[in-house]
Motif scaffolding. Structure first.
Motif, mmCIF file in Angstrom:
data_model
loop_
_atom_site.group_PDB
_atom_site.id
_atom_site.type_symbol
_atom_site.label_atom_id
_atom_site.label_comp_id
_atom_site.label_asym_id
_atom_site.label_seq_id
_atom_site.Cartn_x
_atom_site.Cartn_y
_atom_site.Cartn_z
ATOM 1 N N ASP A 87 0.852 -1.190 0.000
ATOM 2 C CA ASP A 87 0.000 0.000 0.000
ATOM 3 C C ASP A 87 0.884 1.234 0.000
ATOM 4 O O ASP A 87 2.096 1.145 0.202
ATOM 5 C CB ASP A 87 -0.894 0.027 1.244
ATOM 6 N N ASP A 88 0.254 2.389 -0.208
ATOM 7 C CA ASP A 88 1.036 3.616 -0.106
ATOM 8 C C ASP A 88 1.527 3.787 1.329
ATOM 9 O O ASP A 88 1.050 3.119 2.243
ATOM 10 C CB ASP A 88 0.245 4.834 -0.586
ATOM 11 N N ALA A 89 2.511 4.645 1.509
ATOM 12 C CA ALA A 89 3.121 4.829 2.830
ATOM 13 C C ALA A 89 3.562 6.272 3.004
ATOM 14 O O ALA A 89 3.784 6.987 2.021
ATOM 15 C CB ALA A 89 4.339 3.914 2.984
ATOM 16 N N VAL A 90 3.672 6.672 4.239
ATOM 17 C CA VAL A 90 4.236 7.974 4.585
ATOM 18 C C VAL A 90 5.472 7.702 5.431
ATOM 19 O O VAL A 90 5.403 7.030 6.463
ATOM 20 C CB VAL A 90 3.235 8.860 5.361
ATOM 21 N N GLU A 91 6.616 8.192 4.973
ATOM 22 C CA GLU A 91 7.879 8.044 5.684
ATOM 23 C C GLU A 91 8.201 9.374 6.364
ATOM 24 O O GLU A 91 8.150 10.428 5.718
ATOM 25 C CB GLU A 91 9.004 7.689 4.705
ATOM 26 N N LEU A 92 8.521 9.336 7.635
ATOM 27 C CA LEU A 92 8.900 10.527 8.386
ATOM 28 C C LEU A 92 10.363 10.409 8.772
ATOM 29 O O LEU A 92 10.796 9.371 9.271
ATOM 30 C CB LEU A 92 8.060 10.665 9.653
ATOM 31 N N VAL A 93 11.116 11.470 8.558
ATOM 32 C CA VAL A 93 12.522 11.513 8.958
ATOM 33 C C VAL A 93 12.653 12.575 10.036
ATOM 34 O O VAL A 93 12.321 13.746 9.810
ATOM 35 C CB VAL A 93 13.451 11.849 7.772
ATOM 36 N N PHE A 94 13.120 12.171 11.207
ATOM 37 C CA PHE A 94 13.297 13.066 12.344
ATOM 38 C C PHE A 94 14.771 13.412 12.512
ATOM 39 O O PHE A 94 15.654 12.638 12.152
ATOM 40 C CB PHE A 94 12.805 12.404 13.638
ATOM 41 N N ASP A 95 15.038 14.549 13.123
ATOM 42 C CA ASP A 95 16.401 14.946 13.455
ATOM 43 C C ASP A 95 16.847 14.129 14.662
ATOM 44 O O ASP A 95 16.283 14.249 15.742
ATOM 45 C CB ASP A 95 16.452 16.445 13.767
ATOM 46 N N GLY A 96 17.840 13.283 14.460
ATOM 47 C CA GLY A 96 18.361 12.450 15.543
ATOM 48 C C GLY A 96 19.559 13.056 16.242
ATOM 49 O O GLY A 96 20.146 12.429 17.113
ATOM 50 N N GLY A 97 19.938 14.280 15.850
ATOM 51 C CA GLY A 97 21.074 14.928 16.491
ATOM 52 C C GLY A 97 22.392 14.282 16.100
ATOM 53 O O GLY A 97 22.494 13.587 15.098
ATOM 54 N N SER A 98 23.381 14.510 16.910
ATOM 55 C CA SER A 98 24.724 13.951 16.707
ATOM 56 C C SER A 98 25.017 12.971 17.831
ATOM 57 O O SER A 98 24.611 13.196 18.970
ATOM 58 C CB SER A 98 25.774 15.064 16.724
#
Length: 105
Positions: free
Chosen positions: A28-39
């Motif tokens: 199915d279609d999908a939504v991918e979220l990318v979060f800031d994970g810092g360093s």
């Protein structure tokens, strides 16, 4: 996901990228979220334990070197996330490309 796949506890920051993927190969279609994970500090790096069922290998690469190894939609998502982290904004993509625009390569 970070803890499940890397046994790493980190605080995630804001959303950098929202990427919609159309249905493909029976998925199915999908939504991918990318979060800031810092360093990560050296101790965090040393504590990483990849889940062998989900992670075959881990590499530390610059964004340009990583882009060379990625599928086009994943490359666009990653390069957009890097640009958004530097610019302090969030971007909506469709299959790794800004809606109505060209890939960030």
């Amino acid at each position: 996901e970070i803890h499940e796949e890397l046994a790493l506890h980190i605080e995630v920051g804001r959303v950098l990228v929202i990427d919609w993927l159309a249905p493909h190969l029976g998925w199915d279609d999908a939504v991918e979220l990318v979060f800031d994970g810092g360093s990560l500090d050296p101790g965090q790096v040393e504590s990483i334990v990849p889940d062998p069922m989900e992670v075959r290998q881990a590499h530390w690469l610059t964004p340009d070197r990583a882009a060379d190894r990625m599928a086009p939609f994943a490359r666009g998502r990653m390069l957009s996330a890097v640009a958004c982290r530097l610019a302090g904004n969030t971007q909506y993509l469709e299959r790794g490309v800004p809606r109505g625009g060209a890939s960030p390569e």
